[in-house]
Design an enzyme around this catalytic site. Structure first.
Site, mmCIF file in Angstrom:
data_model
loop_
_atom_site.group_PDB
_atom_site.id
_atom_site.type_symbol
_atom_site.label_atom_id
_atom_site.label_comp_id
_atom_site.label_asym_id
_atom_site.label_seq_id
_atom_site.Cartn_x
_atom_site.Cartn_y
_atom_site.Cartn_z
ATOM 1 C CG HIS A 112 34.874 43.745 41.062
ATOM 2 N ND1 HIS A 112 33.892 43.856 41.991
ATOM 3 C CD2 HIS A 112 34.598 44.656 40.063
ATOM 4 C CE1 HIS A 112 33.090 44.973 41.554
ATOM 5 N NE2 HIS A 112 33.755 45.167 40.496
ATOM 6 C CB ALA A 113 32.799 40.198 44.496
#
Length: 88
Positions: A15-16
């Protein structure tokens, strides 16, 4: 050119936050760094490219490094992935 295979171990995938760490690490080197997943290749120095792959826990991918500091780059990326429990 150096190629190494990894598997996502992070519960929530790439994810980010871990993607940002990976992009920052790759950007430290002059070598080209690519990530190949499901027959798609993206530039690891591009957060949008890395995030576009949507890699979940258990996904297997290759990191391909090519350039003058490729060994140092691969070692740095592998260390980051292991230490931050992103991939092994």
């Amino acid at each position: 050119m150096i190629t190494k295979q990894f598997t996502i171990t992070a519960e929530i995938g790439l994810h980010a936050r871990p993607a940002t760490l990976l992009v920052q690490e790759a950007s430290r080197y002059s070598s080209d760094v690519e990530l190949e997943y499901n027959e798609k290749k993206v530039n690891v120095k591009s957060i949008m490219g890395v995030m576009s792959l949507g890699m979940a826990n258990g996904a297997t991918f290759d990191i391909i490094v090519d350039g003058p500091d490729e060994e140092e780059a691969m070692a740095g990326i592998e260390k980051l992935l292991n230490e931050k429990d992103i991939a092994k």
